[in-house]
Design a protein around this motif. Structure first.
Motif, PDB file in Angstrom:
ATOM      1  N   VAL A   1     -16.209  -1.061  19.267  1.00 24.91           N
ATOM      2  CA  VAL A   1     -14.749  -0.970  19.432  1.00 24.91           C
ATOM      3  C   VAL A   1     -14.102  -2.288  19.029  1.00 24.91           C
ATOM      4  CG1 VAL A   1     -12.884  -0.682  21.103  1.00 24.91           C
ATOM      5  CG2 VAL A   1     -14.900   0.788  21.229  1.00 24.91           C
ATOM      6  N   LEU A   2     -14.605  -3.393  19.556  1.00 22.80           N
ATOM      7  CA  LEU A   2     -14.062  -4.708  19.213  1.00 22.80           C
ATOM      8  C   LEU A   2     -14.320  -5.029  17.745  1.00 22.80           C
ATOM      9  CD1 LEU A   2     -12.704  -7.374  19.979  1.00 22.80           C
ATOM     10  CD2 LEU A   2     -14.956  -8.218  20.667  1.00 22.80           C
ATOM     11  N   TRP A   3     -15.517  -4.729  17.261  1.00 17.96           N
ATOM     12  CA  TRP A   3     -15.873  -5.051  15.875  1.00 17.96           C
ATOM     13  C   TRP A   3     -14.967  -4.312  14.895  1.00 17.96           C
ATOM     14  CZ3 TRP A   3     -21.961  -5.104  15.766  1.00 17.96           C
ATOM     15  CH2 TRP A   3     -22.418  -6.076  16.663  1.00 17.96           C
ATOM     16  N   GLU A   4     -14.619  -3.075  15.216  1.00 17.84           N
ATOM     17  CA  GLU A   4     -13.722  -2.308  14.348  1.00 17.84           C
ATOM     18  C   GLU A   4     -12.327  -2.939  14.314  1.00 17.84           C
ATOM     19  OE1 GLU A   4     -12.618   0.540  11.647  1.00 17.84           O
ATOM     20  OE2 GLU A   4     -14.630   0.302  12.459  1.00 17.84           O
ATOM     21  N   LYS A   5     -11.852  -3.413  15.463  1.00 20.62           N
ATOM     22  CA  LYS A   5     -10.546  -4.072  15.510  1.00 20.62           C
ATOM     23  C   LYS A   5     -10.575  -5.395  14.737  1.00 20.62           C
ATOM     24  CE  LYS A   5      -8.889  -1.914  19.724  1.00 20.62           C
ATOM     25  NZ  LYS A   5      -7.856  -1.103  19.135  1.00 20.62           N
ATOM     26  N   ILE A   6     -11.648  -6.144  14.871  1.00 21.27           N
ATOM     27  CA  ILE A   6     -11.796  -7.393  14.109  1.00 21.27           C
ATOM     28  C   ILE A   6     -11.832  -7.085  12.619  1.00 21.27           C
ATOM     29  CG2 ILE A   6     -13.379  -9.300  13.592  1.00 21.27           C
ATOM     30  CD1 ILE A   6     -14.104  -9.294  16.596  1.00 21.27           C
ATOM     31  N   PHE A   7     -12.554  -6.033  12.252  1.00 24.74           N
ATOM     32  CA  PHE A   7     -12.628  -5.618  10.850  1.00 24.74           C
ATOM     33  C   PHE A   7     -11.242  -5.286  10.308  1.00 24.74           C
ATOM     34  CE2 PHE A   7     -12.809  -1.919   7.973  1.00 24.74           C
ATOM     35  CZ  PHE A   7     -13.325  -2.556   6.859  1.00 24.74           C
ATOM     36  N   LYS A   8     -10.459  -4.506  11.058  1.00 26.61           N
ATOM     37  CA  LYS A   8      -9.114  -4.139  10.607  1.00 26.61           C
ATOM     38  C   LYS A   8      -8.226  -5.369  10.449  1.00 26.61           C
ATOM     39  CE  LYS A   8      -9.123   0.558  12.399  1.00 26.61           C
ATOM     40  NZ  LYS A   8      -8.548   1.511  13.348  1.00 26.61           N
ATOM     41  N   LEU A   9      -8.359  -6.332  11.345  1.00 26.46           N
ATOM     42  CA  LEU A   9      -7.593  -7.568  11.257  1.00 26.46           C
ATOM     43  C   LEU A   9      -7.988  -8.371  10.016  1.00 26.46           C
ATOM     44  CD1 LEU A   9      -5.597  -9.627  12.421  1.00 26.46           C
ATOM     45  CD2 LEU A   9      -7.498 -10.540  13.781  1.00 26.46           C
ATOM     46  N   ILE A  10      -9.281  -8.476   9.760  1.00 26.58           N
ATOM     47  CA  ILE A  10      -9.753  -9.225   8.592  1.00 26.58           C
ATOM     48  C   ILE A  10      -9.302  -8.557   7.301  1.00 26.58           C
ATOM     49  CG2 ILE A  10     -11.852  -9.861   7.311  1.00 26.58           C
ATOM     50  CD1 ILE A  10     -13.103 -10.499  10.072  1.00 26.58           C
ATOM     51  N   VAL A  11      -9.362  -7.233   7.237  1.00 24.78           N
ATOM     52  CA  VAL A  11      -8.910  -6.515   6.037  1.00 24.78           C
ATOM     53  C   VAL A  11      -7.407  -6.712   5.840  1.00 24.78           C
ATOM     54  CG1 VAL A  11      -8.564  -4.220   5.035  1.00 24.78           C
ATOM     55  CG2 VAL A  11     -10.783  -4.845   5.988  1.00 24.78           C
ATOM     56  N   LEU A  12      -6.638  -6.679   6.922  1.00 18.75           N
ATOM     57  CA  LEU A  12      -5.196  -6.916   6.820  1.00 18.75           C
ATOM     58  C   LEU A  12      -4.919  -8.307   6.259  1.00 18.75           C
ATOM     59  CD1 LEU A  12      -2.257  -6.074   7.413  1.00 18.75           C
ATOM     60  CD2 LEU A  12      -2.567  -7.062   9.685  1.00 18.75           C
ATOM     61  N   ILE A  13      -5.613  -9.311   6.773  1.00 15.95           N
ATOM     62  CA  ILE A  13      -5.451 -10.677   6.269  1.00 15.95           C
ATOM     63  C   ILE A  13      -5.856 -10.743   4.802  1.00 15.95           C
ATOM     64  CG2 ILE A  13      -6.321 -13.049   6.453  1.00 15.95           C
ATOM     65  CD1 ILE A  13      -6.567 -12.452   9.523  1.00 15.95           C
ATOM     66  N   TRP A  14      -6.962 -10.092   4.435  1.00 13.83           N
ATOM     67  CA  TRP A  14      -7.438 -10.090   3.052  1.00 13.83           C
ATOM     68  C   TRP A  14      -6.396  -9.465   2.128  1.00 13.83           C
ATOM     69  CZ3 TRP A  14      -8.557  -6.221  -0.473  1.00 13.83           C
ATOM     70  CH2 TRP A  14      -9.311  -6.605  -1.580  1.00 13.83           C
ATOM     71  N   GLU A  15      -5.802  -8.347   2.557  1.00 14.40           N
ATOM     72  CA  GLU A  15      -4.814  -7.662   1.721  1.00 14.40           C
ATOM     73  C   GLU A  15      -3.541  -8.489   1.569  1.00 14.40           C
ATOM     74  OE1 GLU A  15      -4.480  -3.893   3.703  1.00 14.40           O
ATOM     75  OE2 GLU A  15      -6.181  -3.052   2.597  1.00 14.40           O
ATOM     76  N   VAL A  16      -3.085  -9.117   2.639  1.00 18.11           N
ATOM     77  CA  VAL A  16      -1.876  -9.957   2.562  1.00 18.11           C
ATOM     78  C   VAL A  16      -2.120 -11.143   1.644  1.00 18.11           C
ATOM     79  CG1 VAL A  16      -0.400 -11.523   3.892  1.00 18.11           C
ATOM     80  CG2 VAL A  16      -0.929  -9.249   4.785  1.00 18.11           C
ATOM     81  N   GLU A  17      -3.253 -11.809   1.800  1.00 19.57           N
ATOM     82  CA  GLU A  17      -3.579 -12.941   0.943  1.00 19.57           C
ATOM     83  C   GLU A  17      -3.686 -12.518  -0.513  1.00 19.57           C
ATOM     84  OE1 GLU A  17      -3.962 -16.297   1.506  1.00 19.57           O
ATOM     85  OE2 GLU A  17      -3.114 -15.872   3.470  1.00 19.57           O
ATOM     86  N   ARG A  18      -4.287 -11.382  -0.759  1.00 20.39           N
ATOM     87  CA  ARG A  18      -4.449 -10.877  -2.118  1.00 20.39           C
ATOM     88  C   ARG A  18      -3.071 -10.584  -2.748  1.00 20.39           C
ATOM     89  NH1 ARG A  18      -8.667  -8.939  -5.138  1.00 20.39           N
ATOM     90  NH2 ARG A  18      -8.161  -7.288  -6.614  1.00 20.39           N
ATOM     91  N   ASN A  19      -2.172  -9.990  -1.966  1.00 19.76           N
ATOM     92  CA  ASN A  19      -0.841  -9.677  -2.463  1.00 19.76           C
ATOM     93  C   ASN A  19      -0.022 -10.943  -2.719  1.00 19.76           C
ATOM     94  OD1 ASN A  19      -1.260  -6.913  -2.512  1.00 19.76           O
ATOM     95  ND2 ASN A  19      -0.476  -6.622  -0.455  1.00 19.76           N
ATOM     96  N   LEU A  20      -0.220 -11.969  -1.911  1.00 21.33           N
ATOM     97  CA  LEU A  20       0.492 -13.226  -2.136  1.00 21.33           C
ATOM     98  C   LEU A  20       0.076 -13.893  -3.427  1.00 21.33           C
ATOM     99  CD1 LEU A  20       0.495 -14.800   1.441  1.00 21.33           C
ATOM    100  CD2 LEU A  20       2.425 -13.781   0.222  1.00 21.33           C
ATOM    101  N   GLU A  21      -1.183 -13.695  -3.806  1.00 24.48           N
ATOM    102  CA  GLU A  21      -1.704 -14.303  -5.027  1.00 24.48           C
ATOM    103  C   GLU A  21      -1.211 -13.566  -6.275  1.00 24.48           C
ATOM    104  OE1 GLU A  21      -5.916 -14.410  -4.613  1.00 24.48           O
ATOM    105  OE2 GLU A  21      -5.848 -15.898  -3.021  1.00 24.48           O
ATOM    106  N   GLU A  22      -0.865 -12.294  -6.147  1.00 21.89           N
ATOM    107  CA  GLU A  22      -0.469 -11.499  -7.307  1.00 21.89           C
ATOM    108  C   GLU A  22       0.965 -11.674  -7.676  1.00 21.89           C
ATOM    109  OE1 GLU A  22      -1.562  -7.486  -6.419  1.00 21.89           O
ATOM    110  OE2 GLU A  22      -3.654  -7.909  -6.674  1.00 21.89           O
TER     111      GLU A  22
END
Length: 79
Positions: free
Chosen positions: A58-79
């Motif tokens: 349960v916690l690992w899935e929430k951490i995963f979703k947070l990391i993916v959100l950060i990854w997507e925001v960072e990726r969009n900022l670079e584009e």
């Protein structure tokens, strides 16, 4: 830059030296958390590695979703 019809194109291509990093997977996140060293001092948030490990899927899935959100925001900022 001119396109085929002679008009000036209003877009630019940017090149970066950074590699194209693949989106993290839940398996990678679970592996990293599972392989954290125990008995280490917690950070300013007082969360220990043992707490992360005991949180389970349960916690690992929430951490995963947070990391993916950060990854997507960072990726969009670079584009």
């Amino acid at each position: 830059m001119n396109n085929d019809d002679g008009n000036t194109a209003d877009f630019y291509y940017y090149h970066t030296a950074e590699p194209d990093i693949a989106k993290p997977t839940v398996e990678e996140i679970m592996y990293v958390i599972d392989n954290l060293k125990n008995n280490k001092a917690s950070g300013s948030d007082s969360i220990t590695t043992e707490m992360l490990k005991c949180g389970g899927n349960v916690l690992w899935e929430k951490i995963f979703k947070l990391i993916v959100l950060i990854w997507e925001v960072e990726r969009n900022l670079e584009e």
